[in-house]
Design a protein around this motif. Structure first.
Motif, mmCIF file in Angstrom:
data_model
loop_
_atom_site.group_PDB
_atom_site.id
_atom_site.type_symbol
_atom_site.label_atom_id
_atom_site.label_comp_id
_atom_site.label_asym_id
_atom_site.label_seq_id
_atom_site.Cartn_x
_atom_site.Cartn_y
_atom_site.Cartn_z
ATOM 1 N N ASN A 141 24.587 17.750 17.570
ATOM 2 C CA ASN A 141 24.088 19.156 17.624
ATOM 3 C C ASN A 141 24.751 19.745 16.677
ATOM 4 O OD1 ASN A 141 24.728 21.912 19.113
ATOM 5 N ND2 ASN A 141 23.169 20.958 20.058
ATOM 6 N N ASN A 145 22.715 21.975 13.782
ATOM 7 C CA ASN A 145 22.601 23.447 13.743
ATOM 8 C C ASN A 145 23.180 24.103 12.076
ATOM 9 O OD1 ASN A 145 21.622 24.818 16.062
ATOM 10 N ND2 ASN A 145 23.368 23.725 17.002
ATOM 11 N N CYS A 463 19.006 20.556 18.830
ATOM 12 C CA CYS A 463 19.811 21.808 18.434
ATOM 13 C C CYS A 463 20.129 22.679 19.802
ATOM 14 C CB CYS A 463 18.915 22.693 17.319
ATOM 15 S SG CYS A 463 19.294 22.537 15.769
ATOM 16 N N SER A 466 23.446 21.462 24.136
ATOM 17 C CA SER A 466 24.822 21.351 23.410
ATOM 18 C C SER A 466 25.741 20.878 24.371
ATOM 19 C CB SER A 466 25.367 22.609 23.020
ATOM 20 O OG SER A 466 25.134 23.559 24.082
ATOM 21 N N GLU A 470 23.005 14.916 23.258
ATOM 22 C CA GLU A 470 21.709 15.507 22.928
ATOM 23 C C GLU A 470 20.660 14.508 22.393
ATOM 24 O OE1 GLU A 470 24.596 16.470 21.914
ATOM 25 O OE2 GLU A 470 25.084 16.052 19.754
#
Lengths: 627, 318
Positions: A141, A145, A463, A466, A470
């Motif tokens: 994650n 991001n 994304c 969290s 994921e």
């Protein structure tokens, strides 16, 4: 407390604790209902609870000082064993004693009910606080991001992490270590080092060959028929000092086989062939018994001629050196001491009778029908090595043993230096660099990012998530698993992501849920395999097993609208843990809602919203008393 | 495939251009296997379970139909339609260029070619003094010293708020006001998302920002300012006013800008490589900046693109 409905007031935890609280006694642990926990904390702060039984949770984070802290034990269970308290834990807990402005001094009472070494006690009471170590780790994650921002360079993030800082700081220490070790190694000077090295290598070779032969002969399929009760066997026994010895012949003693058995390894699957499993052999021999404490005894096999008790011990096959032709008659009952003593007397008689040329041994090829090329080859090479030994000049040197010992130490030092240097190298390079690469590879392989590191549709979904795994959630979403199942089933499936505790006697969920769970496990296995392919270090089985189906049934019922006390009957977990799990579940559902929005799937989005509505009610989401 | 052109071509040029486009569409049909749909076309999903209907799709009478014209894309069980010509749709992390149209309490409103105006909050950008602190009422009054109406600024998409408004952030030295350059508007679908959207074209002394929203900035190269702002700010401001962009750089800016215009007019995807390529070609064949948008160079660019794609295709086939 009026926040709760009537049904919830009848929960055993609530009704049981009330009379206690009325008498000024409180209980505090993580399994309590959050609202109860808060009530107790507030009462404690008000001074209305005179005596509080608490777990370590109470010692961390909250400002809850008391006049006196009592430790009922100095050991604690940390998941697999009871260990002494660490100094950090001790500081935290004992630090609660003494209220500022009220007490002159805080009192701390330790109840020690067993022997404690002064050094451990000192470590615990006077030791420094726990070290602050970075527990930083990469997650997909985080990576995604970072990748979708223009200047988000994951490497930059890593370079500025505390973890990297600690690794950098440890560098000078490691250098110093290398220097010291090198100096130590160089200070060891041996005469005739070359020939010694030669000899040492020969010895090593000889040993490994012997071991090969041993492995072949003592493969269970050859030796099992000869492990009858009464047969004499020679055993290795450990010499007193722990240093490895350098004789060509190792110290052996003799014993009588009583029995043999397979080691039942619980983890092993039942379908393994019998040849592969391990065996231990019960052998009657002379042992030295040393009492360490009241409960523990250490048994050491000693030579026949030495002092000791006759005992039956189990030894692994690897400790048996050879089998003899001789078999003795064993009395049926070996429990009385005299019977055993007599047996050993007979044994020593046999031993002294054959003293001249040793007790005749079973010949592996002729008697035991060992037929294997590698065996013959190994035997021939051993013979050759034997001749080499005899010729070797250094063999007759009087100091050979000491010299070999020193040489061995030197080699060990070299190995240590190598190890330290390796860890130095890995910390000069960017920490996590390899892992970063491997994880990017995983994301590329699964189609989360493309070859230019641009985040794709799947990546956008991941994304958003969290607070649970994921990758697996995204894979499940994209395989349409959430689409066809009812909301309750979906919530139950998601509960596997938030529940980590292991229950021994968890009931199996019903069939539909079981089916969903196996779907989840399959996905997890697939993702784990991809990760392994991409050189991310992980253990597939433990990863797959980290998803627990234990509370599926309870959460299913909760989403169906059951009362809290009803779902408590469905599972044997603490109320507080279940509430925590459901709260985390709500968080995941919110994130999934956003994820569904990101791919434009409105139906799924509504479904997640609906699920949130269904689980967000009553005691589980009762407002905190602190707010 | 013909696009609206504002160039007057003579007969031979027309033929050449048509031939080039014909080539391109041939190559395109060979390369892409995606299914093209238009509004209300049914998308075949062969009745698998658990099909996820993504953007640009809807369900009607048990069938999945497209709601936009575009290419059908599938990821596992997700089916969505990628629109061919669509308005810009922001995603978190996009670099955008926009123009300030309004100053509201604690925020600037920006026109970014989206269906609504984007919001840049005062707290989501670095203050000129570089100090991290709470924004006070004084800061709010001084907002115009940072950005005024009609300023062109560059920022990053931070995300959608719960009320559906689009928020931006500019917490980096490279975001902020853009000066001394040209703002170009191209269709947003021509700008593809890349790892890099900021480009410093050193040989021209020009900064190029390809905003994902189809706003492209071509401007004089600025050295990223240090975090600690100099105390004598006024004197630097004066310096800036006095200093001017040299003619050569101005010409370079125009050349790059015209390349962008040309590529977008032809309807090719806009990338740094394509822009530099075009600019270099115009230089080497001694085409004046003002003639870059003329008919001859227009056709030449189209033909060059054909050559490029053919060689790329050959390489792929090995």
């Amino acid at each position: 407390m009026d926040l709760l409905s009537d049904d919830e007031k009848k929960l055993p935890q609530v009704s049981n604790i009330l009379p206690l609280l009325k008498r000024g006694i409180g209980v505090h642990h993580s399994g309590l209902l959050p609202i109860l926990k808060e009530v107790i904390e507030i009462l404690f702060q008000e001074g209305l609870i005179k005596c509080l039984f608490a777990t370590e949770t109470f010692s961390i984070g909250l400002n809850m000082p008391a006049k006196t802290v009592v430790f009922t034990n100095v050991r604690k269970f940390d998941g697999d064993k009871f260990r002494w308290l660490s100094s950090g834990e001790y500081i935290q807990m004992s630090g609660r004693a003494g209220r500022r402005g009220i007490d002159q001094r805080g009192i701390c009472i330790l109840m020690v009910d067993e022997k404690m070494e002064p050094s451990t006690a000192k470590m615990m009471l006077k030791g420094s606080a726990d070290f602050l170590n970075s527990a930083f780790h990469l997650s997909y994650n985080m990576l995604l991001n970072q990748l979708r921002c223009e200047d988000g360079d994951p490497e930059k993030l890593l370079r500025h992490s505390f973890y990297q800082f600690q690794a950098d700081r440890a560098l000078p220490d490691l250098e110093k270590q290398v220097k010291e070790l090198t100096r130590e190694r160089d200070s060891i000077v041996i005469e005739e080092e070359d020939s010694l090295k030669d000899y040492f290598n020969l010895l090593q070779q000889y040993r490994s060959l012997k071991k090969d032969v041993h492995d072949i002969v003592f493969a269970p399929k050859y030796c099992l028929p000869y492990l009858q009760p009464g047969r004499l066997v020679s055993l290795l026994y450990a010499s007193n000092d722990k240093r490895p010895s350098f004789f060509t012949h190792e110290p052996v003693t003799w014993g009588i086989i009583v029995n043999f058995q397979k080691i039942n390894n619980l983890n092993e699957a039942a379908d393994k062939r019998p040849e592969d499993s391990q065996y231990t052999v019960d052998v009657l021999t002379r042992c030295m018994v040393a009492k360490e404490s009241e409960t523990k005894k250490s048994i050491k096999i000693v030579h026949l001629k030495e002092q000791g008790e006759p005992l039956v011990v189990s030894v692994p096959l690897s400790q048996i050196v050879s089998l003899s032709v001789v078999r003795l008659y064993i009395p049926k009952d070996l429990v009385p001491l005299e019977a055993r003593e007599n047996m050993l007397k007979v044994l020593s008689e046999v031993y002294s009778r054959f003293l001249k040329d040793g007790i005749p041994l079973l010949d592996p090829e002729e008697d035991m029908k060992v037929q294997s090329n590698s065996y013959r080859k190994a035997v021939r090479r051993i013979e050759a090595l034997d001749r080499l030994f005899e010729k070797h000049e250094i063999r007759n040197s009087p100091l050979i043993q000491q010299n070999l010992q020193v040489f061995h130490d030197k080699l060990e030092l070299s190995a240590k230096i190598k190890l330290v240097k390796k860890s130095m190298r890995s910390s000069t390079a960017l920490a996590f660099k390899d892992e970063l690469k491997a994880r990017k590879r995983v994301l590329r392989r699964l189609g989360y990012i493309n070859s230019e590191d641009v985040v794709m549709v799947k990546g956008q979904v991941a994304c958003e998530i969290s607070s649970a795994d994921e990758l697996i959630l995204t894979e499940l979403m994209f395989s349409g698993s959430f689409k066809d199942i009812s909301i309750e089933e979906m919530v139950a499936l998601l509960s596997c992501f938030v529940w980590q505790e292991k229950l021994q006697d968890a009931p199996k969920p019903r069939e539909e849920l079981e089916l969903l769970f196996s779907q989840l496990q399959e996905t997890a296995r697939r993702v784990a395999n991809v990760q392994l392919d991409c050189k991310v270090q992980m253990d597939i089985d433990s990863f797959v097993n980290s998803f627990r189906s234990d509370v599926m049934e309870a959460v299913y019922a909760w989403a169906k609208g059951s009362k809290f006390f009803e779902i408590m009957e469905l599972s044997s977990v603490f109320e507080g843990s279940l509430i925590r799990a459901i709260r985390r579940l709500e968080e995941i559902l919110q994130q999934l809602t956003f994820a569904a929005k990101a791919i434009g799937e409105t139906e799924l989005e509504e479904k997640f919203q609906e699920a949130v509505k269904k689980i967000k009610r009553d005691i589980v989401f009762a407002a905190s008393l602190y707010l | 495939m013909m696009r609206e052109l504002h160039v007057s071509l003579n007969q031979t040029q027309k033929v050449r251009l048509q031939a080039a486009f014909q080539h391109l569409s041939d190559i395109g049909s060979q390369a892409s296997s995606g299914l093209l749909v238009s509004v209300s076309d049914t998308i075949p999903v062969n009745n698998e379970d658990g099909i996820l209907k993504g953007h640009g799709t809807s369900e009607r009478d048990g069938q999945v139909v497209a709601t936009v014209c575009g290419v059908v894309e599938r990821v596992n069980k997700l089916v969505y339609v990628r629109a061919l010509r669509a308005r810009y749709k922001p995603e978190v992390g996009d670099i955008i260029v926009g123009r300030v149209i309004e100053i509201a309490p604690k925020r600037w409103k920006l026109e970014i070619n989206f269906s609504q105006d984007a919001v840049l909050m005062l707290q989501s950008m670095n203050l000129p003094d570089g100090i991290q602190r709470r924004r006070t009422a004084v800061d709010e009054l001084n907002m115009r010293t940072i950005f005024e109406e009609n300023d062109v600024i560059c920022a990053e998409v931070r995300g959608f708020q719960h009320d559906g408004s689009l928020h931006l952030q500019a917490r980096s030295q490279k975001y902020g006001k853009l000066e001394r350059g040209q703002l170009l508007r191209v269709p947003a679908y021509l700008v593809k998302r890349r790892k890099q959207h900021f480009h410093d074209l050193e040989q021209y002394g020009v900064d190029l920002i390809l905003g994902c929203n189809g706003f492209i900035w071509v401007g004089e190269h600025v050295v990223p300012a240090d975090n600690e702002m100099v105390e004598d700010q006024e004197s630097t401001l004066k310096d800036k006013e006095q200093s001017y962009t040299p003619l050569e750089i101005r010409q370079n800016i125009c050349r790059i800008a015209n390349s962008v215009r040309l590529i977008s007019a032809l309807g090719f995807a806009i990338s740094v490589d394509a822009i530099i390529d075009t600019a270099e070609a115009s230089k080497s064949s001694n085409v004046d900046i003002k003639d870059m948008l003329g008919a001859e160079f227009y056709v030449q660019t189209a033909e060059r693109e054909v050559q490029k794609r053919i060689s790329l295709l050959k390489k792929k086939r090995g």
